[in-house]
Write a protein that holds these residues in place. Structure first.
Motif, PDB file in Angstrom:
ATOM      1  N   CYS A   1      -1.367   5.575   6.844  1.00  0.00           N
ATOM      2  CA  CYS A   1      -2.776   6.037   6.612  1.00  0.00           C
ATOM      3  C   CYS A   1      -4.314   5.651   7.640  1.00  0.00           C
ATOM      4  CB  CYS A   1      -3.787   4.807   5.312  1.00  0.00           C
ATOM      5  SG  CYS A   1      -5.235   4.432   5.408  1.00  0.00           S
TER       6      CYS A   1
ATOM      7  N   VAL B   1      -0.523   1.619   9.270  1.00  0.00           N
ATOM      8  CA  VAL B   1      -1.421   1.976   9.386  1.00  0.00           C
ATOM      9  C   VAL B   1      -2.110   1.981  11.132  1.00  0.00           C
ATOM     10  CG1 VAL B   1      -3.525   0.920   9.209  1.00  0.00           C
ATOM     11  CG2 VAL B   1      -2.222   0.473   8.087  1.00  0.00           C
TER      12      VAL B   1
ATOM     13  N   ALA C   1      -0.103   1.104   2.274  1.00  0.00           N
ATOM     14  CA  ALA C   1       0.709   1.858   3.506  1.00  0.00           C
ATOM     15  C   ALA C   1       1.834   1.442   3.682  1.00  0.00           C
ATOM     16  CB  ALA C   1      -0.207   2.530   4.441  1.00  0.00           C
TER      17      ALA C   1
ATOM     18  N   VAL D   1      -2.264  -3.441  11.325  1.00  0.00           N
ATOM     19  CA  VAL D   1      -2.752  -2.013  12.206  1.00  0.00           C
ATOM     20  C   VAL D   1      -0.943  -2.461  12.734  1.00  0.00           C
ATOM     21  CG1 VAL D   1      -4.036  -1.626  13.633  1.00  0.00           C
ATOM     22  CG2 VAL D   1      -5.253  -2.866  11.696  1.00  0.00           C
TER      23      VAL D   1
ATOM     24  N   ALA E   1      -4.373  -0.510   3.076  1.00  0.00           N
ATOM     25  CA  ALA E   1      -4.641  -1.018   4.976  1.00  0.00           C
ATOM     26  C   ALA E   1      -2.892  -2.016   4.237  1.00  0.00           C
ATOM     27  CB  ALA E   1      -5.148  -2.129   5.074  1.00  0.00           C
TER      28      ALA E   1
END
Length: 220
Positions: free
Chosen positions: A107, A147, A144, A176, A141
């Motif tokens: 994502c 990220v 996925a 992330v 978040a």
């Protein structure tokens, strides 16, 4: 902190191209609202990347040209999109089942802040109903497999978006993996932010000045 620049930042197209070129063959990819939607126009020719939208599309194509838009065919950001051959449309509940089931490889999202441990803050704070509150970003978040964030490196007032600890409410913690800003490509590792590429003319010292959290450099 001053927002004045003494270098040439990556353009929006350059950012999108960098993201698109790093997407692996065969990945199923969700593109968030805003900057990430540009990635669809830069997928390398011949590479199979299947674009997903949480409102129920699998197989989105590039942005439609002039007079080509179908008013009934939009992504989750209410922007007109196209479909590639073999695309499918389905209920948004099925779409979220794909996300929550871990079937989305990547994502790409926008962000207000990214913490050095990978925390993501991208809740909508506007009064409009275009992207209400956290929206689907929370599920993406968390669900996925990877990220990535696309964002400007600093705010309009020059405040850093890459920070030691997010001040805004979190969309997801430690989510992330990588940040593509207009100044650099930065991996989020167990030891913090690691810079992989920088905009032309930008020095390491200047990039650190524009970043709240400490940076390590391992340029490729």
């Amino acid at each position: 902190m001053s927002a004045a620049l003494d270098h040439a930042p990556f353009s929006r197209k350059e950012m999108a191209s960098r993201v698109a070129n790093d997407i692996a063959e065969g990945w199923y990819v969700n593109l968030g609202i805003g900057l990430p939607t540009l990635v669809a126009d830069h997928i390398p020719a011949g590479r199979e990347v299947v674009l997903h939208s949480e409102n129920g599309i699998l197989g989105m194509g590039p942005v439609p040209g002039p007079n080509e838009a179908d008013p009934w065919l939009v992504n989750a950001g209410k922007e007109n999109v196209t479909l590639v051959a073999g695309a499918s449309l389905f209920h948004h509940a099925d779409s979220f089942a794909m996300i929550r089931g871990g079937h989305i490889d990547l994502c790409v999202l926008g962000a207000f802040e990214i913490g050095e441990t990978g925390d993501l803050a991208n809740w909508s704070t506007s009064g409009s109903d275009r992207t209400p509150a956290v929206g689907g970003a929370m599920d993406l978040a968390a669900g996925a497999r990877n990220v990535w964030v696309m964002t400007t490196h600093v705010t309009k007032s020059g405040e850093p978006k890459l920070v030691r600890q997010c001040r805004y409410p979190l969309t997801a913690a430690r989510a992330v993996n990588r940040v593509y800003s207009d100044l650099a490509v930065i991996d989020v590792t167990e030891s913090g932010f690691v810079v992989r590429a920088m905009a032309p003319g930008l020095t390491q010292a200047r990039l650190q000045e524009l970043t709240d959290a400490p940076l390590a450099f391992s340029l490729r």
